[in-house]
Design an enzyme around this catalytic site. Structure first.
Site, PDB file in Angstrom:
ATOM      1  N   ASN A   6     -18.767  36.489  -5.179  1.00 11.50           N
ATOM      2  CA  ASN A   6     -20.172  36.568  -5.588  1.00 11.50           C
ATOM      3  C   ASN A   6     -20.968  37.182  -4.436  1.00 11.50           C
ATOM      4  OD1 ASN A   6     -22.805  36.113  -6.370  1.00 11.50           O
ATOM      5  ND2 ASN A   6     -22.698  33.873  -6.220  1.00 11.50           N
ATOM      6  N   LYS A   8     -24.001  38.010  -4.350  1.00 10.52           N
ATOM      7  CA  LYS A   8     -25.424  37.625  -4.348  1.00 10.52           C
ATOM      8  C   LYS A   8     -26.276  38.887  -4.133  1.00 10.52           C
ATOM      9  CE  LYS A   8     -24.078  33.027  -3.000  1.00 10.52           C
ATOM     10  NZ  LYS A   8     -24.408  31.771  -2.332  1.00 10.52           N
ATOM     11  N   HIS A  91     -25.806  29.679 -11.873  1.00 15.46           N
ATOM     12  CA  HIS A  91     -25.562  29.452 -10.444  1.00 15.46           C
ATOM     13  C   HIS A  91     -26.693  28.587  -9.890  1.00 15.46           C
ATOM     14  CE1 HIS A  91     -25.253  30.129  -6.145  1.00 15.46           C
ATOM     15  NE2 HIS A  91     -23.992  30.480  -6.360  1.00 15.46           N
ATOM     16  N   GLU A  93     -28.420  28.694  -7.318  1.00 16.64           N
ATOM     17  CA  GLU A  93     -29.586  29.442  -6.803  1.00 16.64           C
ATOM     18  C   GLU A  93     -30.480  29.903  -7.944  1.00 16.64           C
ATOM     19  OE1 GLU A  93     -27.325  32.160  -4.434  1.00 16.64           O
ATOM     20  OE2 GLU A  93     -26.820  30.531  -3.054  1.00 16.64           O
ATOM     21  N   GLU A 161     -19.475  23.918  -7.977  1.00 11.24           N
ATOM     22  CA  GLU A 161     -20.045  24.273  -6.678  1.00 11.24           C
ATOM     23  C   GLU A 161     -21.054  23.198  -6.245  1.00 11.24           C
ATOM     24  OE1 GLU A 161     -19.850  28.794  -5.926  1.00 11.24           O
ATOM     25  OE2 GLU A 161     -21.606  28.421  -7.131  1.00 11.24           O
ATOM     26  N   GLY A 167     -23.067  27.810   1.259  1.00 12.63           N
ATOM     27  CA  GLY A 167     -23.667  28.462   2.425  1.00 12.63           C
ATOM     28  C   GLY A 167     -23.903  27.542   3.609  1.00 12.63           C
ATOM     29  N   SER A 204     -18.751  27.471   0.565  1.00 16.78           N
ATOM     30  CA  SER A 204     -18.217  27.601   1.923  1.00 16.78           C
ATOM     31  C   SER A 204     -16.694  27.778   1.991  1.00 16.78           C
ATOM     32  CB  SER A 204     -18.637  26.414   2.792  1.00 16.78           C
ATOM     33  OG  SER A 204     -20.050  26.390   2.938  1.00 16.78           O
TER      34      SER A 204
HETATM   35  P1  PGA Z   1     -20.739  30.459  -0.198  1.00 20.12           P
HETATM   36  O1  PGA Z   1     -21.376  30.659  -1.648  1.00 20.12           O
HETATM   37  O2  PGA Z   1     -19.275  30.771  -0.310  1.00 20.12           O
HETATM   38  O3  PGA Z   1     -21.462  31.419   0.673  1.00 20.12           O
HETATM   39  O4  PGA Z   1     -20.981  29.027   0.181  1.00 20.12           O
HETATM   40  C1  PGA Z   1     -20.686  30.309  -2.806  1.00 20.12           C
HETATM   41  C2  PGA Z   1     -21.523  30.573  -4.033  1.00 20.12           C
HETATM   42  O5  PGA Z   1     -22.740  30.344  -3.983  1.00 20.12           O
HETATM   43  O6  PGA Z   1     -21.012  31.011  -5.070  1.00 20.12           O
END
Ligand code: PGA
Length: 244
Positions: A6, A8, A91, A93, A161, A167, A204
């Protein structure tokens, strides 16, 4: 194993093309499926750069209507038109910054399925919810409100997640991943008994932790920041592929 990257809101078209081209040349272990989810703007260019490779691609979001007066939005038929295989739905976010609710996420899933794009339903609990023993209640509500009574077809992907792991560099223990995955599969199967549920872990994930996070009932990973670097993404692909 299914490993989705992803991106983003990262990479311009000029950055995405050479990256996708390099990615298309890496050796993918048998039994491993790789996909990338670039921003809308670079999807076409990435699709072209990946042509002839085994790597699939998809989007991070879509609108639930096919067309119309929805300024700034992109619909499922538009994504299908350029060959998207995947599209994230819900997601954290998007839920947190763009007001997506389980109801709107459900509408997106319906639209994606209608256009033969595989939705990747993202669910997860906050740290407070985990610390107050509300994880399963939250996941259960996210799952039932988004998929109950839908015909999901024979296979459907859910990405687990935990919000506190995205993150942050924090990850659940392998035992927590395994237990939560089991609950997710159980809940989802109860709602849609004719569908085989695949669960990805996200939050992460990197080359160092993916091997232990690849517990028995996990079917792959949704990778954020580590998918932006070829060497880091390749390390994940190589270090967990022998698990399945
Ligand atoms: P990350 O994000 O691997 O940077 O923690 C995962 C995600 O949001 O899909």
């Amino acid at each position: 194993m299914l490993i989705l990257g992803n991106w983003k809101m990262n990479k311009t078209i000029a950055e995405a093309i050479p990256f996708a081209f390099e990615l298309s040349r890496i050796k993918i272990p048998k039994g491993t499926n790789i996909g990338v989810l670039p921003p809308f703007l670079s999807l076409s260019a990435v699709a072209k750069a990946l042509e002839g490779s085994e790597i699939s691609f998809g989007a991070q979001n879509c609108h639930h209507e096919d067309s119309g007066a929805y300024t700034g939005e992109v619909s499922a038929p538009m994504l299908a038109d350029i060959g998207c295989k995947w599209c994230l739905a819900g997601h954290s976010e998007r839920r947190q910054y763009f007001g997506e609710t389980n109801e709107t996420i459900r509408q997106k899933i319906v639209s994606l399925l209608r256009h033969s794009i595989s939705p990747v339903l993202c669910i997860g609990e906050s740290l407070i919810e985990r610390n107050t023993d509300r994880t399963y209640a939250v996941l259960s509500s996210q799952i039932s409100k988004t998929i109950s009574d839908l015909d999901l077809g024979h296979e459907f992907v859910i990405a687990y997640e935990p919000i506190w792991a995205i993150g942050t560099g924090l990850v659940p223990t392998p035992k927590q991943v395994s237990e939560t995955t089991e609950v997710i599969k159980e809940l989802a199967t109860k709602l849609c008994p004719n569908t085989n549920f695949k669960v990805l872990y996200g939050g992460s994930v990197d080359g160092a932790n993916c091997h232990e996070l690849a517990v028995d009932n996990i079917d792959g990973f949704l990778v954020g920041s580590a998918s932006l670097s070829l060497s880091k993404f390749e390390a994940i692909i190589n270090n967990c592929s022998n698990k399945r």
